[in-house]
Write an enzyme that holds these catalytic residues in place. Structure first.
Site, mmCIF file in Angstrom:
data_model
loop_
_atom_site.group_PDB
_atom_site.id
_atom_site.type_symbol
_atom_site.label_atom_id
_atom_site.label_comp_id
_atom_site.label_asym_id
_atom_site.label_seq_id
_atom_site.Cartn_x
_atom_site.Cartn_y
_atom_site.Cartn_z
ATOM 1 N N HIS A 38 21.855 24.290 9.864
ATOM 2 C CA HIS A 38 20.799 24.328 10.874
ATOM 3 C C HIS A 38 19.434 24.445 10.208
ATOM 4 C CE1 HIS A 38 23.668 25.878 14.080
ATOM 5 N NE2 HIS A 38 24.295 26.321 13.006
ATOM 6 N N TYR A 39 18.378 24.130 10.951
ATOM 7 C CA TYR A 39 17.079 24.698 10.588
ATOM 8 C C TYR A 39 16.741 25.737 11.635
ATOM 9 C CZ TYR A 39 14.632 21.203 13.689
ATOM 10 O OH TYR A 39 14.194 20.425 14.725
ATOM 11 N N THR A 40 15.839 26.675 11.257
ATOM 12 C CA THR A 40 15.528 27.774 12.176
ATOM 13 C C THR A 40 14.670 27.311 13.347
ATOM 14 O OG1 THR A 40 13.720 28.334 10.681
ATOM 15 C CG2 THR A 40 15.747 29.621 10.475
ATOM 16 N N GLU A 103 21.581 28.974 8.446
ATOM 17 C CA GLU A 103 20.242 28.675 8.968
ATOM 18 C C GLU A 103 19.290 28.481 7.795
ATOM 19 O OE1 GLU A 103 18.881 28.199 11.919
ATOM 20 O OE2 GLU A 103 20.386 28.910 13.360
ATOM 21 N N HIS A 145 24.111 20.705 12.772
ATOM 22 C CA HIS A 145 24.188 21.160 14.164
ATOM 23 C C HIS A 145 24.081 19.962 15.106
ATOM 24 C CE1 HIS A 145 22.747 24.360 17.315
ATOM 25 N NE2 HIS A 145 23.982 23.951 17.525
#
Ligand SMILES: [Zn+2]
Length: 254
Positions: A38-40, A103, A145
């Site tokens: 994921h990225y945040t 993340e 994601h």
């Protein structure tokens, strides 16, 4: 006051623990067989960390990788973290029960999406390698994601260097087939070629229905596929390069 951890980091790469209460038991009690990246998608690392630990937010991940490469663990790998939400891969739901969630700090498309610094990617690669080795995670089970929730999510996005993971023996990747002009399928098209494209997407793992109509779901699955495997143009059109790249992937599946 610092929260005292009652558990140990799962990886020697972890700099510190920042325990989150947002986790529960994995369904069926099995260990993870997927990695979800994921990225945040928040302005900075501190707000992302606070949110991943906020009981009211009801979200978490096992790991957070800061832009300088610092690795923080929030949830023990044995537990089910809450990062993937409503998601599906290879026809199986409850991705959270079967995965480790990582993340990666980046403001994301909403707040100024930017390239991931090399220090950060170096840690992500080492962490993924470590998880994949310890849990024997197959290459095509290392996903974005956006791969498992294409209609809702775009992370970690088209700047994420999946080829670097692949070079380190993690995940599955092929060189994308060169783009050139030619026939392509897009939203609104219908017929056997659309069904064939949907079958390819579903066969790799994407949550795509096979109904012969290039509907919204097909569009979003095509976008997700491009973000991961054909990053030069992410437009949701199944052009010749996109289709040929997926052919290549299916032919070399681990
Ligand atoms: Zn995400």
């Amino acid at each position: 006051m610092a929260t005292e951890a009652v558990w140990q980091a799962d990886s020697a790469l972890v700099s510190r623990l920042e325990p989150s209460a947002n986790h529960n038991e994995r369904a069926g009690g099995a260990g993870p067989d997927m990695l979800v990246l994921h990225y945040t998608g928040m302005r900075d690392a501190a707000s992302a960390l606070a949110r991943l630990r906020d009981p009211a937010a009801e979200v978490s991940a096992h790991y957070l990788v800061d832009e300088d490469g610092t690795l923080v663990q929030l949830v023990p790998e044995a537990r089910r973290a809450w990062h993937a939400g409503l998601s599906r891969w290879k026809g199986r739901d409850d991705v959270n029960s079967r995965s480790i969630g990582i993340e990666i700090v980046n403001p994301g498309h909403e707040h100024g999406y930017r390239a991931f610094p090399s220090e950060q990617i170096a840690t992500v690669v080492q962490l993924c390698r470590d998880c994949v080795d310890r849990w024997s995670i197959a290459g095509d089970q290392v996903v974005a994601h956006s791969d498992v929730a294409p209609a809702r999510k775009e992370d970690p996005g088209e700047f994420f260097p999946w080829n670097q993971l692949w070079a380190a023996g993690v995940g599955h990747f092929v060189a994308p087939v060169e783009m050139r002009s030619g026939r392509f399928l897009l939203r609104g098209d219908a017929g056997p070629p659309v069904a064939a494209w949907q079958e390819m997407l579903a066969s790799y793992g994407y949550p795509c229905d096979i109904n012969g109509t290039f509907d919204d779901t097909t569009h979003f699955c095509t976008l997700a596929f491009q973000r991961h495997f054909r990053q030069a143009k992410v437009d949701g059109c199944a052009d010749a390069s996109t289709v040929a790249t997926l052919h290549r992937l299916l032919a070399t599946r681990p």
